[in-house]
Design a protein around this motif. Structure first.
Motif, PDB file in Angstrom:
ATOM      1  N   LEU A 164       3.098 -16.275   1.277  1.00  0.00           N
ATOM      2  CA  LEU A 164       2.544 -15.213   0.453  1.00  0.00           C
ATOM      3  C   LEU A 164       2.459 -13.939   1.290  1.00  0.00           C
ATOM      4  O   LEU A 164       1.925 -13.962   2.402  1.00  0.00           O
ATOM      5  CB  LEU A 164       1.149 -15.593  -0.042  1.00  0.00           C
ATOM      6  N   VAL A 165       2.942 -12.842   0.730  1.00  0.00           N
ATOM      7  CA  VAL A 165       2.917 -11.567   1.440  1.00  0.00           C
ATOM      8  C   VAL A 165       2.250 -10.529   0.555  1.00  0.00           C
ATOM      9  O   VAL A 165       2.775 -10.188  -0.521  1.00  0.00           O
ATOM     10  CB  VAL A 165       4.332 -11.109   1.823  1.00  0.00           C
ATOM     11  N   GLU A 166       1.099 -10.037   1.000  1.00  0.00           N
ATOM     12  CA  GLU A 166       0.367  -9.031   0.234  1.00  0.00           C
ATOM     13  C   GLU A 166       0.781  -7.621   0.661  1.00  0.00           C
ATOM     14  O   GLU A 166       1.198  -7.407   1.804  1.00  0.00           O
ATOM     15  CB  GLU A 166      -1.150  -9.162   0.454  1.00  0.00           C
ATOM     16  N   SER A 167       0.602  -6.692  -0.252  1.00  0.00           N
ATOM     17  CA  SER A 167       0.819  -5.282   0.039  1.00  0.00           C
ATOM     18  C   SER A 167      -0.027  -4.457  -0.918  1.00  0.00           C
ATOM     19  O   SER A 167      -0.520  -4.981  -1.932  1.00  0.00           O
ATOM     20  CB  SER A 167       2.295  -4.907  -0.086  1.00  0.00           C
ATOM     21  N   GLY A 168      -0.198  -3.180  -0.583  1.00  0.00           N
ATOM     22  CA  GLY A 168      -0.875  -2.273  -1.491  1.00  0.00           C
ATOM     23  C   GLY A 168      -2.279  -1.872  -1.104  1.00  0.00           C
ATOM     24  O   GLY A 168      -2.892  -1.044  -1.786  1.00  0.00           O
ATOM     25  N   GLY A 169      -2.816  -2.418  -0.026  1.00  0.00           N
ATOM     26  CA  GLY A 169      -4.145  -2.018   0.401  1.00  0.00           C
ATOM     27  C   GLY A 169      -4.140  -0.610   0.968  1.00  0.00           C
ATOM     28  O   GLY A 169      -3.086  -0.004   1.152  1.00  0.00           O
ATOM     29  N   GLY A 170      -5.336  -0.101   1.229  1.00  0.00           N
ATOM     30  CA  GLY A 170      -5.438   1.233   1.808  1.00  0.00           C
ATOM     31  C   GLY A 170      -6.818   1.813   1.645  1.00  0.00           C
ATOM     32  O   GLY A 170      -7.779   1.094   1.347  1.00  0.00           O
ATOM     33  N   LEU A 171      -6.889   3.123   1.849  1.00  0.00           N
ATOM     34  CA  LEU A 171      -8.149   3.858   1.748  1.00  0.00           C
ATOM     35  C   LEU A 171      -8.155   4.670   0.463  1.00  0.00           C
ATOM     36  O   LEU A 171      -7.176   5.368   0.160  1.00  0.00           O
ATOM     37  CB  LEU A 171      -8.298   4.782   2.959  1.00  0.00           C
ATOM     38  N   VAL A 172      -9.241   4.578  -0.285  1.00  0.00           N
ATOM     39  CA  VAL A 172      -9.347   5.309  -1.551  1.00  0.00           C
ATOM     40  C   VAL A 172     -10.790   5.755  -1.726  1.00  0.00           C
ATOM     41  O   VAL A 172     -11.716   5.117  -1.209  1.00  0.00           O
ATOM     42  CB  VAL A 172      -8.883   4.410  -2.722  1.00  0.00           C
ATOM     43  N   GLN A 173     -10.979   6.842  -2.440  1.00  0.00           N
ATOM     44  CA  GLN A 173     -12.338   7.312  -2.721  1.00  0.00           C
ATOM     45  C   GLN A 173     -12.949   6.509  -3.859  1.00  0.00           C
ATOM     46  O   GLN A 173     -12.235   5.968  -4.713  1.00  0.00           O
ATOM     47  CB  GLN A 173     -12.316   8.787  -3.095  1.00  0.00           C
ATOM     48  N   ALA A 174     -14.262   6.455  -3.874  1.00  0.00           N
ATOM     49  CA  ALA A 174     -14.971   5.779  -4.950  1.00  0.00           C
ATOM     50  C   ALA A 174     -14.530   6.343  -6.299  1.00  0.00           C
ATOM     51  O   ALA A 174     -14.366   7.562  -6.443  1.00  0.00           O
ATOM     52  CB  ALA A 174     -16.472   5.940  -4.773  1.00  0.00           C
ATOM     53  N   GLY A 175     -14.318   5.455  -7.251  1.00  0.00           N
ATOM     54  CA  GLY A 175     -13.829   5.848  -8.559  1.00  0.00           C
ATOM     55  C   GLY A 175     -12.325   5.807  -8.687  1.00  0.00           C
ATOM     56  O   GLY A 175     -11.794   5.902  -9.804  1.00  0.00           O
ATOM     57  N   GLY A 176     -11.644   5.659  -7.568  1.00  0.00           N
ATOM     58  CA  GLY A 176     -10.192   5.626  -7.575  1.00  0.00           C
ATOM     59  C   GLY A 176      -9.641   4.252  -7.894  1.00  0.00           C
ATOM     60  O   GLY A 176     -10.382   3.313  -8.221  1.00  0.00           O
ATOM     61  N   SER A 177      -8.314   4.133  -7.772  1.00  0.00           N
ATOM     62  CA  SER A 177      -7.609   2.901  -8.122  1.00  0.00           C
ATOM     63  C   SER A 177      -6.631   2.504  -7.024  1.00  0.00           C
ATOM     64  O   SER A 177      -6.122   3.363  -6.287  1.00  0.00           O
ATOM     65  CB  SER A 177      -6.826   3.080  -9.425  1.00  0.00           C
ATOM     66  N   LEU A 178      -6.401   1.219  -6.932  1.00  0.00           N
ATOM     67  CA  LEU A 178      -5.357   0.659  -6.071  1.00  0.00           C
ATOM     68  C   LEU A 178      -4.743  -0.526  -6.788  1.00  0.00           C
ATOM     69  O   LEU A 178      -5.428  -1.186  -7.585  1.00  0.00           O
ATOM     70  CB  LEU A 178      -5.926   0.184  -4.730  1.00  0.00           C
ATOM     71  N   ARG A 179      -3.495  -0.817  -6.477  1.00  0.00           N
ATOM     72  CA  ARG A 179      -2.866  -2.023  -7.005  1.00  0.00           C
ATOM     73  C   ARG A 179      -2.345  -2.849  -5.841  1.00  0.00           C
ATOM     74  O   ARG A 179      -1.519  -2.367  -5.056  1.00  0.00           O
ATOM     75  CB  ARG A 179      -1.727  -1.717  -7.967  1.00  0.00           C
ATOM     76  N   LEU A 180      -2.831  -4.066  -5.749  1.00  0.00           N
ATOM     77  CA  LEU A 180      -2.361  -5.003  -4.742  1.00  0.00           C
ATOM     78  C   LEU A 180      -1.255  -5.868  -5.329  1.00  0.00           C
ATOM     79  O   LEU A 180      -1.299  -6.223  -6.510  1.00  0.00           O
ATOM     80  CB  LEU A 180      -3.498  -5.899  -4.253  1.00  0.00           C
ATOM     81  N   SER A 181      -0.294  -6.200  -4.487  1.00  0.00           N
ATOM     82  CA  SER A 181       0.786  -7.094  -4.890  1.00  0.00           C
ATOM     83  C   SER A 181       0.839  -8.273  -3.926  1.00  0.00           C
ATOM     84  O   SER A 181       0.496  -8.143  -2.752  1.00  0.00           O
ATOM     85  CB  SER A 181       2.135  -6.378  -4.861  1.00  0.00           C
ATOM     86  N   CYS A 182       1.285  -9.399  -4.435  1.00  0.00           N
ATOM     87  CA  CYS A 182       1.442 -10.591  -3.608  1.00  0.00           C
ATOM     88  C   CYS A 182       2.742 -11.274  -4.020  1.00  0.00           C
ATOM     89  O   CYS A 182       2.836 -11.806  -5.134  1.00  0.00           O
ATOM     90  CB  CYS A 182       0.263 -11.535  -3.782  1.00  0.00           C
ATOM     91  N   ALA A 183       3.701 -11.236  -3.124  1.00  0.00           N
ATOM     92  CA  ALA A 183       4.991 -11.866  -3.386  1.00  0.00           C
ATOM     93  C   ALA A 183       4.990 -13.264  -2.788  1.00  0.00           C
ATOM     94  O   ALA A 183       4.657 -13.447  -1.622  1.00  0.00           O
ATOM     95  CB  ALA A 183       6.103 -11.027  -2.781  1.00  0.00           C
ATOM     96  N   ALA A 184       5.373 -14.238  -3.608  1.00  0.00           N
ATOM     97  CA  ALA A 184       5.365 -15.631  -3.176  1.00  0.00           C
ATOM     98  C   ALA A 184       6.773 -16.180  -3.079  1.00  0.00           C
ATOM     99  O   ALA A 184       7.629 -15.861  -3.900  1.00  0.00           O
ATOM    100  CB  ALA A 184       4.553 -16.471  -4.163  1.00  0.00           C
ATOM    101  N   SER A 185       6.991 -17.000  -2.067  1.00  0.00           N
ATOM    102  CA  SER A 185       8.253 -17.731  -1.950  1.00  0.00           C
ATOM    103  C   SER A 185       7.962 -19.207  -2.184  1.00  0.00           C
ATOM    104  O   SER A 185       6.875 -19.690  -1.907  1.00  0.00           O
ATOM    105  CB  SER A 185       8.860 -17.547  -0.563  1.00  0.00           C
TER     106      SER A 185
END
Length: 118
Positions: A4-25
């Protein structure tokens, strides 16, 4: 063996949005997201069954986070909206049996950091 390989994390201000992805083999399983902060146990966030018919959310994220999966791409997503500073954690993708406790998941990603600033 499943990787499993995750991506999409980071720094965001309160009220903002992020999308995490997880690719599986490998073989497809039920998929879940957990999060962990230093000194605390790994906490359930969301899970979706193999066929997508069942979805679980932690009360703390219900209405703000959405888990989805694309089985054709062997990928699961976690859309995180209206983020709060208390959502700051390392987020882990997991594959295994459907559930809300870490022990039912056999495979884990390496984790991705999500930081929400106030």
């Amino acid at each position: 063996q499943v990787q499993l390989v995750e991506s999409g994390g980071g720094l965001v201000q309160a009220g903002g949005s992020l999308r995490l992805s997880c690719a599986a083999s490998g073989r497809i399983w039920a998929m879940g997201w957990f999060r962990q902060t230093p000194g605390k146990e790994r906490e359930f966030v969301a899970a979706k069954s193999l066929n997508g018919a069942s979805t679980y959310y932690a009360d703390s994220v219900k209405g703000r986070f959405t888990i989805s999966r694309d089985n054709a791409k062997n990928t699961v997503y976690l859309q995180m909206d209206s983020l709060k500073p208390e959502d700051t954690a390392v987020y882990y993708c997991a594959a295994g049996n459907m559930g809300v406790i870490p022990s039912v998941y056999a495979y884990w990603g390496q984790g991705t950091q999500v930081t929400v600033s106030s």
